[in-house]
Design a protein around this motif. Structure first.
Motif: not given
Ligand code: DGJ
Length: 717
Positions: A324, A354-355, A399, A466, A468, A513, A515, A532, A535, A561
């Motif tokens: 990411w 990731d995304d 992801w 994830d 978000n 996860c 966000g 996770w 961020d 990380w």
């Molecule tokens: C939020 C996550 O916490 C990040 O690590 C990453 O995966 C982004 N989303 C991707 O959109």
């Protein structure tokens, strides 16, 4: 083993004195005593703290408020206070019956030994069709008390549904003490888990999420201490709720001096409809008492999560690479391969894309919901990348954000009705996305289908799952009578899906996860292998975030990380060793653009990855002692010790250099007093007695800000 006399029953941790109606649960550290009164229809709390003999517990009085016409009869001490009768405190149970009335009038039917160390108390409304069972369970050899409640609509078919407006897992009454202090965490995106300790108000203090997920802003756990506790001393009580949707923890401190915590899923206004014959089982609330301070309470939670919550507690978590921060949405077969090769050279064990790998996901405006490889970025699909990652000796992770959809997606165009929404209201987009309603089985069936294809077709070993955005416009469910139940039912649908997926693919591992740390709770941890944490990957900020995280959650699930310097979020430049040491205190991962790291950085990184592999069993499976908390002096330090005290790892960080006298030695904990410990890097040998009594001399730290050290000790001889 059960032993039985005429008056007293013993079933593992459960002891019952029948004549007095006293039920006692016991562990090595505490006992919890309640009293059942069949005439009054009450289940009242008697004691939770130091162990007592049952014969004494059976004679202890039940506390009552001063008996005047304004006082609640048992406020503060009922195990499950209902709304109804002379009760004026926070109810654990609030109902709306079919006739629109609320008061519940409880009776007690008795107790039931469900199995060893697990007892249920049966209560029933005296005239309305509602029964509930209060469950109490101690896991074998454990130190935690699990509680939850099972509610049943006992009416005949054809009767009207009743609405549960608050159906707590538990009310946790605490003993009478002169003073109290409440510990909890608060925060926000990239600033999770800020620990705060303050006296609870006389009145009600509610920690809550109204978001449909656990949230970054508060966490569903609290600790209460009798205001004199410290890290390794003093009485502390702590309780958490395993709820991944909206939740409420209300700490009530009455003017008469009682303190208790009501722990329930759902925020105010969330109602759950119970049809005739219907049964609602609340999430578990788990609690512990320790006379040995906050650290002992945290370690009890860590052990509980590792033994009884995580799906694979004994596995060591792999060192992962995540793309990411290096490639953002710009992932492609080519750049992921370049990163994967570098990662493999460093000793990384799991590579996670990731995304950005799917649909038309060029940024966060489109593509969520269309889970097929992005045609321009992965024209050959994901298979070549997955194969190469496997050939390089790493596991392959992807992801996903299955609970979300962009309005600009084929999925939304086909199923606009699948999102959480109210037809006559605007649908608020956050991060340009909407929430799919996972309380509906056709939606989770769809997700199960594409996830099976993705995992099966590409030998996916690991999902980063994830989430978000928070819920908005979440109303009555499918025209039903319940208001906003999707705030809790969505999480239940998610759990069912994760359980089903994990059963289909037993080797699949999951990183939760939202966000960063927006959905970290014991419910999600029951279906995740790690989470996770945030961020925010600034290694200095992380010390504070990780300190709050570790109050309840073990290092074995705390994904961290090492990313690039200066940090993209804070702009702070941090030496590689400090970044590693901060991340090595949990589940180490790498997340920088390795293609830009110098040969020197890569070789230092490879050395530190190897060092992490060496200390990993101690960090992930050992006992954690917070020697110096962040922000309370120039140094922060954490110790991990293997359960047999053979191996010890100490991290020391100094975020900011300042001129002044040397720091006192770090007094280590829980070593073998008579044992001798060798520093594996310097060769120095110390006795456990000296390391605990005098302390470990603070290792020499490099000059300047962001200096850190790792000390590895091993018992010798
Ligand atoms: C939020 C996550 O916490 C990040 O690590 C990453 O995966 C982004 N989303 C991707 O959109």
């Amino acid at each position: 083993m059960s032993a039985q006399t005429t008056a007293q029953l013993h079933h593992g941790a459960v002891e019952i004195d029948e004549p007095s109606g006293t039920v006692l649960l016991r562990t090595a550290t505490w006992c919890y005593v309640l009293r059942v009164d069949f005439d009054e229809g009450t289940v009242r709390h008697v004691h939770w703290g130091a162990p007592l003999p049952l014969a004494d517990a059976a004679r202890l009085p039940v506390w009552a408020e001063h008996d005047d016409s304004f006082a609640g009869r048992s406020d503060g001490v009922e195990e499950y206070p209902v709304e109804g009768g002379a009760r004026f405190g926070v109810p654990a149970l609030e109902v709306r019956f079919a006739d629109g009335s609320n008061p519940v009038e409880p009776g007690v039917e008795g107790w039931r030994i469900v199995r060893e160390s697990h007892v249920a108390i049966l209560q029933r409304d005296r005239s309305r069709p509602l029964a509930w069972e209060l469950h109490y369970r101690v896991q074998p050899g454990g130190d935690m008390l699990e509680r939850w409640t099972e509610l049943t609509h006992t009416g005949q078919a054809g009767a009207q549904a009743l609405l549960l407006r608050r159906s707590a897992a538990a009310h946790w009454p605490l003993p009478q003490r002169a003073d109290w202090r409440l510990s909890s965490v608060h925060g926000g995106w990239s600033a999770e888990n800020r620990l705060e300790r303050c006296p609870p108000a006389v009145g009600e203090t509610t920690l809550t999420s109204r978001r449909g997920h656990t949230g970054h802003h508060a966490a569903p756990w609290v600790m209460l201490d009798a205001a004199g506790a410290a890290e390794e001393s003093g009485e502390v009580w702590a309780m958490a709720l395993a709820a991944g949707g909206s939740w409420r923890l209300t700490v009530q401190r009455t003017a008469a001096g009682r303190v208790g915590v009501v722990a329930s899923e759902g925020h105010e206004g969330v109602e759950i409809a119970l049809p005739p014959g219907g049964r609602h089982i609340t999430p578990v609330s788990v609690a512990v008492y320790s006379p040995d301070g906050f650290g002992a309470v945290s370690r009890a939670f860590h052990t509980y999560v590792r033994r009884h919550v995580l799906p694979h507690p004994d596995e060591l978590r792999p060192i992962l690479y995540n793309s990411w921060e290096a490639t953002s949405f710009e992932v492609s077969e080519e750049n992921q391969l370049a990163l994967a090769r570098r990662a493999a050279d460093l000793g990384v064990e799991l590579f996670v894309v990731d995304d950005g790998w799917f649909g038309t996901r060029d940024d966060d405006r489109s593509g969520l919901g269309d889970w097929t490889p992005h045609p321009r970025r992965f024209p050959r699909g994901l298979r070549p990348l997955a194969d190469e990652v496997h050939r390089l000796g790493m596991a392959f992770g992807v992801w996903v954000e299955p609970e979300m959809v962009n309005a600009d997606s084929d999925l939304y165009r086909a199923h606009p009705d699948w999102v959480v929404h109210l037809p006559d209201r605007s649908a608020t987009e956050l991060r340009h996305q909407l929430v799919l309603d996972f309380s509906r089985s056709e939606v989770t069936d769809w997700a199960y289908g594409w996830l099976c294809d993705l995992i099966g077709d590409h030998d996916v070993d690991f999902l980063k799952w994830d989430f978000n955005r928070s819920f908005t416009e979440a109303g009555a469910h499918a025209g039903g009578p319940d208001a906003r139940s999707v705030y809790v039912e969505h999480a239940r649908g998610l759990y069912r899906l994760l359980d089903r997926l994990r059963a289909t693919f037993p080797r699949l591992r999951v990183e939760g996860c939202a966000g960063g740390g927006g959905r970290i709770d014991l419910g999600m941890l029951g279906r995740s292998d790690q989470v996770w944490t945030s961020d925010n990957t600034d290694a200095v900020d992380r010390l504070t975030i990780q300190h709050g995280f570790g109050q309840i959650h073990p290092a074995a699930v705390m994904s961290a990380w090492v990313t690039d310097s200066p940090n993209p979020l804070t702009g702070r430049a941090v030496p590689l060793a400090f970044r590693f040491h901060s991340a090595m205190a949990g589940v180490l991962g790498l997340g920088g653009d390795l293609t830009k790291w110098s040969a020197r950085e890569l070789s230092e990184a490879a050395r530190l990855v190897a060092q992490y592999k060496d200390i990993r069993p101690v960090v992930q499976h050992g006992l954690q002692y917070r020697l110096l908390a962040p922000g309370q002096g120039s140094l922060t330090a954490v110790q991990y010790a293997s359960a047999d005290a053979d191996r010890v790892v100490v991290f020391v960080w100094r975020p900011t250099a300042s001129f002044g006298p040397g720091h006192p030695p770090l007094r280590l904990r829980a070593l073998d007093v008579r044992g001798r410990y060798r520093d594996e890097d310097t060769g120095a040998v110390w006795t456990g007695q000296t390391l605990m009594g005098y302390g470990l001399p603070v290792p020499r730290l490099p000059a300047g800000d962001c200096a850190s050290a790792l000390v590895r000790l091993r018992r010798v001889g």
